[in-house]
Design a protein around this motif. Structure first.
Motif, PDB file in Angstrom:
ATOM      1  N   ILE A  20       0.675  -1.140  -0.002  1.00  0.00           N
ATOM      2  CA  ILE A  20       0.133  -0.012   0.090  1.00  0.00           C
ATOM      3  C   ILE A  20       0.864   1.168   0.074  1.00  0.00           C
ATOM      4  O   ILE A  20       1.979   1.319   0.672  1.00  0.00           O
ATOM      5  N   SER A  21       0.334   2.106  -0.570  1.00  0.00           N
ATOM      6  CA  SER A  21       1.066   3.425  -0.748  1.00  0.00           C
ATOM      7  C   SER A  21       0.347   4.813  -0.092  1.00  0.00           C
ATOM      8  O   SER A  21      -0.801   4.624  -0.310  1.00  0.00           O
ATOM      9  N   LEU A  22       0.899   5.286   0.799  1.00  0.00           N
ATOM     10  CA  LEU A  22       0.033   6.207   1.837  1.00  0.00           C
ATOM     11  C   LEU A  22       0.506   7.455   1.672  1.00  0.00           C
ATOM     12  O   LEU A  22       1.857   7.633   1.292  1.00  0.00           O
ATOM     13  N   THR A  23      -0.090   8.653   2.045  1.00  0.00           N
ATOM     14  CA  THR A  23       0.624   9.965   1.983  1.00  0.00           C
ATOM     15  C   THR A  23      -0.125  10.547   3.406  1.00  0.00           C
ATOM     16  O   THR A  23      -0.868  10.187   3.868  1.00  0.00           O
ATOM     17  N   PHE A  24       0.709  11.621   3.987  1.00  0.00           N
ATOM     18  CA  PHE A  24       0.187  12.194   4.844  1.00  0.00           C
ATOM     19  C   PHE A  24       0.687  13.743   5.062  1.00  0.00           C
ATOM     20  O   PHE A  24       1.659  13.974   4.462  1.00  0.00           O
ATOM     21  N   ASN A  58       6.282  -2.477  12.718  1.00  0.00           N
ATOM     22  CA  ASN A  58       6.883  -1.350  12.343  1.00  0.00           C
ATOM     23  C   ASN A  58       6.856  -1.212  10.712  1.00  0.00           C
ATOM     24  O   ASN A  58       7.328  -2.161  10.079  1.00  0.00           O
ATOM     25  N   GLY A  59       6.333  -0.103  10.281  1.00  0.00           N
ATOM     26  CA  GLY A  59       6.160   0.069   8.548  1.00  0.00           C
ATOM     27  C   GLY A  59       7.578   0.951   8.160  1.00  0.00           C
ATOM     28  O   GLY A  59       7.524   1.068   6.886  1.00  0.00           O
ATOM     29  N   GLY A  60       8.205   1.343   9.359  1.00  0.00           N
ATOM     30  CA  GLY A  60       9.351   2.163   8.784  1.00  0.00           C
ATOM     31  C   GLY A  60       9.467   3.547   9.454  1.00  0.00           C
ATOM     32  O   GLY A  60       8.699   3.978  10.250  1.00  0.00           O
ATOM     33  N   ARG A  76       5.330  -2.679   2.106  1.00  0.00           N
ATOM     34  CA  ARG A  76       5.549  -3.787   1.486  1.00  0.00           C
ATOM     35  C   ARG A  76       5.226  -5.237   2.243  1.00  0.00           C
ATOM     36  O   ARG A  76       5.373  -4.874   3.461  1.00  0.00           O
ATOM     37  N   ASP A  77       5.039  -6.403   1.765  1.00  0.00           N
ATOM     38  CA  ASP A  77       4.897  -7.500   2.412  1.00  0.00           C
ATOM     39  C   ASP A  77       3.700  -7.549   3.179  1.00  0.00           C
ATOM     40  O   ASP A  77       3.756  -8.394   4.386  1.00  0.00           O
ATOM     41  N   LEU A  78       2.635  -7.172   2.886  1.00  0.00           N
ATOM     42  CA  LEU A  78       1.497  -7.340   3.493  1.00  0.00           C
ATOM     43  C   LEU A  78       0.520  -8.520   2.919  1.00  0.00           C
ATOM     44  O   LEU A  78       1.013  -9.124   2.192  1.00  0.00           O
ATOM     45  N   GLN A  79      -0.436  -8.985   4.240  1.00  0.00           N
ATOM     46  CA  GLN A  79      -0.969 -10.324   3.550  1.00  0.00           C
ATOM     47  C   GLN A  79      -2.147 -10.008   2.802  1.00  0.00           C
ATOM     48  O   GLN A  79      -2.694  -8.880   2.875  1.00  0.00           O
ATOM     49  N   PHE A  80      -2.315 -10.675   1.601  1.00  0.00           N
ATOM     50  CA  PHE A  80      -3.287 -10.533   0.501  1.00  0.00           C
ATOM     51  C   PHE A  80      -4.726 -10.563   1.254  1.00  0.00           C
ATOM     52  O   PHE A  80      -5.096 -11.364   2.083  1.00  0.00           O
ATOM     53  N   SER A  81      -5.673  -9.616   0.719  1.00  0.00           N
ATOM     54  CA  SER A  81      -6.934  -9.586   1.078  1.00  0.00           C
ATOM     55  C   SER A  81      -7.184  -9.482   2.606  1.00  0.00           C
ATOM     56  O   SER A  81      -8.160 -10.084   3.347  1.00  0.00           O
ATOM     57  N   THR A  82      -6.220  -8.615   3.154  1.00  0.00           N
ATOM     58  CA  THR A  82      -6.467  -8.655   4.719  1.00  0.00           C
ATOM     59  C   THR A  82      -6.568  -7.107   5.241  1.00  0.00           C
ATOM     60  O   THR A  82      -5.552  -6.142   4.572  1.00  0.00           O
ATOM     61  N   PRO A  83      -7.588  -6.699   5.810  1.00  0.00           N
ATOM     62  CA  PRO A  83      -7.681  -5.484   6.193  1.00  0.00           C
ATOM     63  C   PRO A  83      -6.741  -4.979   7.415  1.00  0.00           C
ATOM     64  O   PRO A  83      -6.293  -5.603   8.380  1.00  0.00           O
TER      65      PRO A  83
END
Length: 98
Positions: A20-24, A58-60, A76-83
């Motif tokens: 997922i790519s996020l911004t803040f 920890n995402g970084g 990266r490396d998140l589980q597929f179809s997981t909220p």
């Protein structure tokens, strides 16, 4: 010492099967003034708040350029179809978190 202001407008820009790519919007060093030293991203399958922020994955750690208004990053490396829930804290030069 004044801690950084909370990070605002955490938004999903794009996502794929395992990322997922996020911004803040960036915070300040002292409240909204100045530039925070770094930002810490956390994610979890459960809602994240101050009581469990340190227990979330920890995402970084990220720094921003002087004068920037927002920041984009990818987890990266998140589980597929997981909220997932995401949270970001700003930290100042002496370790105070938002």
């Amino acid at each position: 010492m004044i801690p950084p202001a909370p990070v605002n407008n955490l938004t999903n820009l794009a996502n794929g099967v395992d990322w997922i790519s996020l911004t803040f919007d960036l915070s300040g060093d002292d409240g909204a003034m100045g530039t925070a030293s770094f930002y810490e991203v956390r994610y979890s399958k459960d809602v994240i708040d101050d009581s469990n922020f340190d227990k979330a994955e920890n995402g970084g750690y990220f720094t921003s350029k002087e004068g920037a208004q927002n920041f984009e990053f990818t987890v990266r490396d998140l589980q597929f179809s997981t909220p997932y829930y995401f949270a970001v804290k700003a930290f100042d030069n002496v370790g105070n978190g938002s």
